[in-house]
Design a protein around this motif. Structure first.
Motif, PDB file in Angstrom:
ATOM      1  N   GLY A 224       0.814  -1.214   0.000  1.00  0.00           N
ATOM      2  CA  GLY A 224       0.000   0.000   0.000  1.00  0.00           C
ATOM      3  C   GLY A 224       0.844   1.259   0.000  1.00  0.00           C
ATOM      4  O   GLY A 224       0.519   2.240  -0.681  1.00  0.00           O
ATOM      5  N   VAL A 225       1.947   1.246   0.748  1.00  0.00           N
ATOM      6  CA  VAL A 225       2.855   2.398   0.761  1.00  0.00           C
ATOM      7  C   VAL A 225       3.455   2.623  -0.627  1.00  0.00           C
ATOM      8  O   VAL A 225       3.558   3.758  -1.115  1.00  0.00           O
ATOM      9  N   LEU A 226       3.834   1.541  -1.294  1.00  0.00           N
ATOM     10  CA  LEU A 226       4.394   1.655  -2.643  1.00  0.00           C
ATOM     11  C   LEU A 226       3.375   2.243  -3.613  1.00  0.00           C
ATOM     12  O   LEU A 226       3.706   3.109  -4.434  1.00  0.00           O
ATOM     13  N   LEU A 227       2.130   1.800  -3.511  1.00  0.00           N
ATOM     14  CA  LEU A 227       1.083   2.329  -4.399  1.00  0.00           C
ATOM     15  C   LEU A 227       0.849   3.819  -4.167  1.00  0.00           C
ATOM     16  O   LEU A 227       0.686   4.587  -5.128  1.00  0.00           O
ATOM     17  N   THR A 228       0.817   4.229  -2.903  1.00  0.00           N
ATOM     18  CA  THR A 228       0.598   5.656  -2.630  1.00  0.00           C
ATOM     19  C   THR A 228       1.723   6.505  -3.195  1.00  0.00           C
ATOM     20  O   THR A 228       1.496   7.614  -3.686  1.00  0.00           O
ATOM     21  N   ALA A 229       2.950   5.995  -3.155  1.00  0.00           N
ATOM     22  CA  ALA A 229       4.070   6.742  -3.733  1.00  0.00           C
ATOM     23  C   ALA A 229       3.925   6.862  -5.249  1.00  0.00           C
ATOM     24  O   ALA A 229       4.249   7.903  -5.837  1.00  0.00           O
ATOM     25  N   LEU A 230       3.407   5.816  -5.889  1.00  0.00           N
ATOM     26  CA  LEU A 230       3.273   5.833  -7.340  1.00  0.00           C
ATOM     27  C   LEU A 230       2.158   6.754  -7.826  1.00  0.00           C
ATOM     28  O   LEU A 230       2.250   7.304  -8.927  1.00  0.00           O
ATOM     29  N   ILE A 231       1.106   6.927  -7.018  1.00  0.00           N
ATOM     30  CA  ILE A 231      -0.039   7.723  -7.480  1.00  0.00           C
ATOM     31  C   ILE A 231      -0.055   9.134  -6.899  1.00  0.00           C
ATOM     32  O   ILE A 231      -1.022   9.866  -7.099  1.00  0.00           O
ATOM     33  N   ALA A 232       0.995   9.540  -6.204  1.00  0.00           N
ATOM     34  CA  ALA A 232       1.001  10.878  -5.600  1.00  0.00           C
ATOM     35  C   ALA A 232       0.854  11.960  -6.659  1.00  0.00           C
ATOM     36  O   ALA A 232       0.070  12.904  -6.507  1.00  0.00           O
ATOM     37  N   ARG A 233       1.594  11.859  -7.768  1.00  0.00           N
ATOM     38  CA  ARG A 233       1.546  12.899  -8.797  1.00  0.00           C
ATOM     39  C   ARG A 233       0.179  12.964  -9.492  1.00  0.00           C
ATOM     40  O   ARG A 233      -0.400  14.042  -9.605  1.00  0.00           O
ATOM     41  N   PRO A 234      -0.386  11.831  -9.984  1.00  0.00           N
ATOM     42  CA  PRO A 234      -1.722  11.934 -10.598  1.00  0.00           C
ATOM     43  C   PRO A 234      -2.814  12.350  -9.616  1.00  0.00           C
ATOM     44  O   PRO A 234      -3.779  13.005 -10.007  1.00  0.00           O
ATOM     45  N   LEU A 235      -2.683  11.984  -8.342  1.00  0.00           N
ATOM     46  CA  LEU A 235      -3.667  12.438  -7.361  1.00  0.00           C
ATOM     47  C   LEU A 235      -3.595  13.945  -7.169  1.00  0.00           C
ATOM     48  O   LEU A 235      -4.615  14.606  -6.943  1.00  0.00           O
ATOM     49  N   ASN A 236      -2.384  14.504  -7.252  1.00  0.00           N
ATOM     50  CA  ASN A 236      -2.253  15.962  -7.210  1.00  0.00           C
ATOM     51  C   ASN A 236      -3.055  16.606  -8.331  1.00  0.00           C
ATOM     52  O   ASN A 236      -3.727  17.623  -8.136  1.00  0.00           O
ATOM     53  N   ALA A 237      -2.986  16.030  -9.525  1.00  0.00           N
ATOM     54  CA  ALA A 237      -3.752  16.558 -10.650  1.00  0.00           C
ATOM     55  C   ALA A 237      -5.244  16.358 -10.437  1.00  0.00           C
ATOM     56  O   ALA A 237      -6.060  17.237 -10.752  1.00  0.00           O
ATOM     57  N   LEU A 238      -5.622  15.217  -9.861  1.00  0.00           N
ATOM     58  CA  LEU A 238      -7.039  14.915  -9.647  1.00  0.00           C
ATOM     59  C   LEU A 238      -7.682  15.882  -8.669  1.00  0.00           C
ATOM     60  O   LEU A 238      -8.885  16.163  -8.764  1.00  0.00           O
ATOM     61  N   GLU A 239      -6.912  16.406  -7.723  1.00  0.00           N
ATOM     62  CA  GLU A 239      -7.453  17.354  -6.749  1.00  0.00           C
ATOM     63  C   GLU A 239      -7.934  18.649  -7.413  1.00  0.00           C
ATOM     64  O   GLU A 239      -8.771  19.354  -6.862  1.00  0.00           O
ATOM     65  N   MET A 240      -7.404  18.969  -8.579  1.00  0.00           N
ATOM     66  CA  MET A 240      -7.781  20.203  -9.269  1.00  0.00           C
ATOM     67  C   MET A 240      -9.017  20.047 -10.138  1.00  0.00           C
ATOM     68  O   MET A 240      -9.404  20.971 -10.839  1.00  0.00           O
ATOM     69  N   GLY A 241      -9.643  18.875 -10.105  1.00  0.00           N
ATOM     70  CA  GLY A 241     -10.853  18.644 -10.889  1.00  0.00           C
ATOM     71  C   GLY A 241     -10.585  17.700 -12.040  1.00  0.00           C
ATOM     72  O   GLY A 241      -9.455  17.589 -12.541  1.00  0.00           O
ATOM     73  N   ASP A 242     -11.651  17.012 -12.489  1.00  0.00           N
ATOM     74  CA  ASP A 242     -11.491  16.014 -13.535  1.00  0.00           C
ATOM     75  C   ASP A 242     -11.003  16.620 -14.846  1.00  0.00           C
ATOM     76  O   ASP A 242     -10.131  16.058 -15.516  1.00  0.00           O
ATOM     77  N   ASP A 243     -11.576  17.748 -15.244  1.00  0.00           N
ATOM     78  CA  ASP A 243     -11.193  18.352 -16.520  1.00  0.00           C
ATOM     79  C   ASP A 243      -9.729  18.778 -16.518  1.00  0.00           C
ATOM     80  O   ASP A 243      -8.987  18.533 -17.477  1.00  0.00           O
ATOM     81  N   THR A 244      -9.310  19.415 -15.428  1.00  0.00           N
ATOM     82  CA  THR A 244      -7.910  19.830 -15.336  1.00  0.00           C
ATOM     83  C   THR A 244      -6.979  18.625 -15.304  1.00  0.00           C
ATOM     84  O   THR A 244      -5.906  18.633 -15.926  1.00  0.00           O
ATOM     85  N   ALA A 245      -7.388  17.570 -14.590  1.00  0.00           N
ATOM     86  CA  ALA A 245      -6.554  16.373 -14.515  1.00  0.00           C
ATOM     87  C   ALA A 245      -6.397  15.734 -15.892  1.00  0.00           C
ATOM     88  O   ALA A 245      -5.296  15.291 -16.258  1.00  0.00           O
ATOM     89  N   ARG A 246      -7.474  15.691 -16.659  1.00  0.00           N
ATOM     90  CA  ARG A 246      -7.372  15.142 -18.021  1.00  0.00           C
ATOM     91  C   ARG A 246      -6.442  15.995 -18.869  1.00  0.00           C
ATOM     92  O   ARG A 246      -5.631  15.470 -19.653  1.00  0.00           O
ATOM     93  N   ALA A 247      -6.562  17.305 -18.726  1.00  0.00           N
ATOM     94  CA  ALA A 247      -5.701  18.196 -19.511  1.00  0.00           C
ATOM     95  C   ALA A 247      -4.234  17.999 -19.155  1.00  0.00           C
ATOM     96  O   ALA A 247      -3.351  18.177 -20.003  1.00  0.00           O
ATOM     97  N   LEU A 248      -3.954  17.617 -17.911  1.00  0.00           N
ATOM     98  CA  LEU A 248      -2.580  17.388 -17.480  1.00  0.00           C
ATOM     99  C   LEU A 248      -2.086  15.974 -17.794  1.00  0.00           C
ATOM    100  O   LEU A 248      -0.951  15.630 -17.475  1.00  0.00           O
TER     101      LEU A 248
END
Length: 353
Positions: A224-248
């Protein structure tokens, strides 16, 4: 060579404070993380040295490094050390699961139980005790973890699968949690043996820590710790909204699936080992965000360090205040942390995602 001087400010005008440059901010965050690690080491030492039975520091040292098989040596090495290690693992798991859950739902008041993980684990343990005759902690760890995983998958499907969004996931998790806790209460009322065996597990406790329990849960927490490290960057994008995350360039469905899998692994393993401890995953990431800002690359390591500090500190308090017995850590975290969190929520400026 003439150098143009900046214009003088108007009389009475206040100067705008300059923001700290990014390298300085990173240095401050890194320094704060090192201080948090130092605090964690101190709390671990206190957890080994202090307990329901008072021991001189010399006896604690002897039990750690020169064990001769006496009662005090066994208490230190076979009870307090595994309890401290389990508290480290469970605290880090709950802190990381809470941070991922808040980012996934874009809700600073979300916590891992919102996906039904705690309810799924509790329902599986009740079923194992009542219908399969399982009596030991090491026996129903696997039931608890399987229940957490199945319920998380069910919540994801009910929330819309590929079309899932934070609101749907939260509603599905709330509905499943209510139904499962109704089942848990019904089974306990009809089976007194299940009620007796579960009454300490359901409030959350580190008292049953053992090398066997640690050996069963640490691989899931590590994954679980390894997974959280791998998804930290896309989760940062997801926090800004779905449309912004897709654009990124973030892949929303894959990110949400991996985030739910990480929460299931972390919170499922922690719940299986200690029972549902509901406060730490809620408060610690919210508190950390006031220090680090919204960047999950800093929130995650801070949460993984400070959550065990709170859990082990609360466990030590529970062992001391009711000597020679003890108060379960789940009760202590609620008593200590509840008022603090209410204060944070009632502040004029609450941290937003």
């Amino acid at each position: 060579m003439l150098v143009e001087s900046p214009p003088n400010p108007r009389p009475g005008a206040s100067a705008v404070p300059a923001q700290a440059p990014p390298p300085r901010r990173h240095a401050m965050r890194a320094t704060g993380l090192l201080l948090a690690l130092g605090l964690l080491v101190l709390v671990c030492l206190v957890s080994v040295a202090v307990g329901a039975k008072a021991l001189p520091l010399a006896d604690v040292w002897h039990g750690l490094f020169h064990s001769g098989g006496s009662g005090d040596d066994v208490l230190v090495r076979e009870v307090r050390v595994p309890r401290t290690v389990l508290g480290l693992l469970v605290g880090a798991a709950l802190g990381l699961a809470g941070a991922v859950m808040q980012a996934l739902t874009r809700n600073p008041l979300a916590e891992p139980g919102l996906l039904g993980v705690n309810a799924g684990a509790s329902a599986a343990v009740v079923s194992a005790i009542s219908f399969f005759g399982v009596t030991s902690l090491t026996g129903y760890v696997w039931f608890a973890f399987a229940g957490a995983a199945l319920v998380s998958a069910a919540v994801y499907l009910l929330g819309g699968s590929r079309s899932a969004n934070p609101v749907r996931l939260a509603l599905a998790g709330t509905a499943v949690t209510a139904a499962l806790y109704g089942y848990v209460n019904a089974v306990q009322l009809l089976d007194s043996a299940a009620l007796d065996r579960l009454r300490f597990w359901t409030v959350g406790s580190l008292a049953s820590a053992s090398p066997g329990t640690i050996g069963k849960v640490w691989p899931f927490i590590a994954l679980g710790v390894l997974l959280t490290a791998l998804i930290a960057r896309p989760l940062n994008a997801l926090e800004m909204g779905d449309d912004t995350a897709r654009a990124l360039g973030a892949r929303l469905t894959r990110t949400r699936i991996l985030a739910m899998l990480a929460v299931t692994l972390l919170c499922g393993a922690a719940t299986a080992a200690c029972g549902p401890i509901v406060f730490i995953g809620l408060m610690i990431p919210h508190l950390v965000r006031t220090i680090t800002g919204p960047d999950l690359r800093w929130i995650l390591p801070y949460s993984a360090v400070l959550a065990p500090v709170l859990l082990l500190g609360a466990d030590v308090v529970g062992r001391v205040v009711a000597r020679p017995s003890e108060l379960q850590v789940g009760i202590v975290t609620a008593l200590l942390g509840g008022p603090v969190f209410l204060h944070l929520v009632r502040r004029k400026r609450m941290v937003q995602l």
